[in-house]
Design a protein around this motif. Structure first.
Motif: not given
Length: 399
Positions: A155-156, A162-167, A120-121, A110-114
């Motif tokens: 995603s929220d 875990m890791l901030p998401r780009q706006p 992959t998102s 989720i959110n393409g974290v890696g």
């Protein structure tokens, strides 16, 4: 396998096998012979692209799937991908392996974290499959069993813990369903698809509008109240105008968090323009100029003992707004040499054990600490007098 568990095997670096196709075939064959039922073919370095032609990992994947099907006709093998995003192609490569290859499983986050540029998102893959799979095969389109109404919530959660998401992150980013007030507003309110490729409510996301130069008091009021703060009808127009003046350079609009920061600036009871302090022997003298609660002008305080200017300022605060204690205080140097700036952070705790974080910067470390203290006091004051809902335990900070 003997325990009844599903076994997955991944030949790492699959996408860059080059001339080692036969060796990789032997490895996959051995895995299947050993009982593996899922073969995951990763683009470990995120370097695959369909322009590679026959060397593209999806082409190799199709060849391997055909070989294994021929040699093990009785076995049901699930082919999978695990793509990295170093060239920004993880989603495309994963979907190519599904739509144009044998893959029926996509691995990602989720959110393409890696690692590095991410994986992959998953939410992007889920929504692309939902909205485009039927174009390939209208009668038997690919589908997932994902409960897409929960995508925004998940995603929220990742964004927060875990890791901030780009706006501007697709599907779930803060700006993904946010529009500038004005030309688009009425059209979007009548029909979300007027300026959206899909209805954001599918994923549990609400359509919102950026507060900007064309916004009014009702817009400001709705955002402020969503965050649990007071905005009376009698003051909404004044607050909206303050926000426009405060962010006068932001012609494209401001985020909700920035609006809340501006709201705190509007409400704050302390606004100091000048700081001056001195210490002689055991006497500390403090002089401030500005607004201090109901007092406008000069504020003076003297304290005896070994107390710092910060402690002396705390005495002044306690007279007007008692019940706050310093929970933590830290300072760090920004830059180097004689032009370095001190950045101070102070967290205050009130009698309800709620925390309020303040920050301040100045070339003088004592003044940076005093600025941080007053910043935290302002936040605590606004929270106490203008919050309509109880907040969580995290330090209050809208910037």
């Amino acid at each position: 396998v003997k325990a009844g568990l599903e076994v997955e095997y991944s030949p790492e670096g699959y996408s860059r096998m080059a001339d080692n196709f036969d060796f990789v075939t032997d490895v996959i064959r051995a895995a299947v012979e050993g009982g593996a039922s899922v073969i995951n073919c990763p683009d470990t370095i995120g370097g695959a692209c369909w322009l590679q032609g026959e060397d593209y990992f999806v082409e190799k994947l199709k060849r391997h799937a055909a070989i294994i099907k021929k040699e093990f006709p009785e076995r049901e093998i699930t082919w999978s991908t695990h793509c990295h995003n170093d060239f920004g192609m993880a989603v495309q490569n994963s979907l190519n392996a599904v739509f144009f290859g044998p893959a029926r499983q996509i691995e990602g986050c989720i959110n393409g974290v890696g690692e590095r540029a991410g994986n992959t998102s998953l939410e992007q893959c889920i929504m692309i499959i939902k909205h485009f799979a039927a174009y390939q095969d209208p009668d038997h389109p690919f589908f997932t069993r994902a409960r897409i109404e929960n995508l925004q919530k998940i995603s929220d959660f990742v964004n927060r813990f875990m890791l901030p998401r780009q706006p501007h992150w697709p599907i779930a980013g803060e700006n993904a369903a946010k529009h500038s007030s004005g030309g688009h507003t009425n059209a979007v309110l009548r029909n979300p698809l007027a300026y959206q490729p899909f209805d954001p409510r599918e994923t549990g996301k609400e359509i919102t509008f950026l507060f900007g130069p064309l916004s009014g008091g009702n817009h400001a009021k709705s955002i402020i109240e969503q965050y649990g703060y007071v905005c009376e009808d009698s003051e909404k127009a004044k607050i909206a105008q303050f926000l426009k003046d405060f962010y006068i350079e932001r012609r494209k609009g401001i985020t909700d968090e920035e609006l809340l920061h501006g709201y705190f600036e509007y409400r704050k009871p302390i606004n100091i323009q000048e700081y001056d302090y001195s210490k002689h022997k055991n006497v500390s003298e403090l002089r401030l100029v500005g607004r201090f609660f109901d007092h406008e002008g000069e504020i003076n305080q003297t304290a005896e003992g070994k107390d710092s200017a910060l402690a002396t300022l705390k005495l002044v605060v306690d007279k007007k707004f008692p019940g706050l204690n310093i929970h933590s205080y830290s300072s760090e140097s920004i830059g180097s040499g004689i032009s370095a700036t001190s950045r101070s952070t102070i967290v205050l705790v009130n009698e309800e054990r709620e925390l309020f974080e303040g920050r301040g910067e100045d070339q003088d470390i004592e003044i940076s600490a005093m600025k941080a203290l007053l910043d935290a006091v302002n936040r605590a004051y606004v929270d106490k007098h203008f919050r309509s809902e109880k907040r969580n335990d995290s330090p209050h900070d809208y910037r």
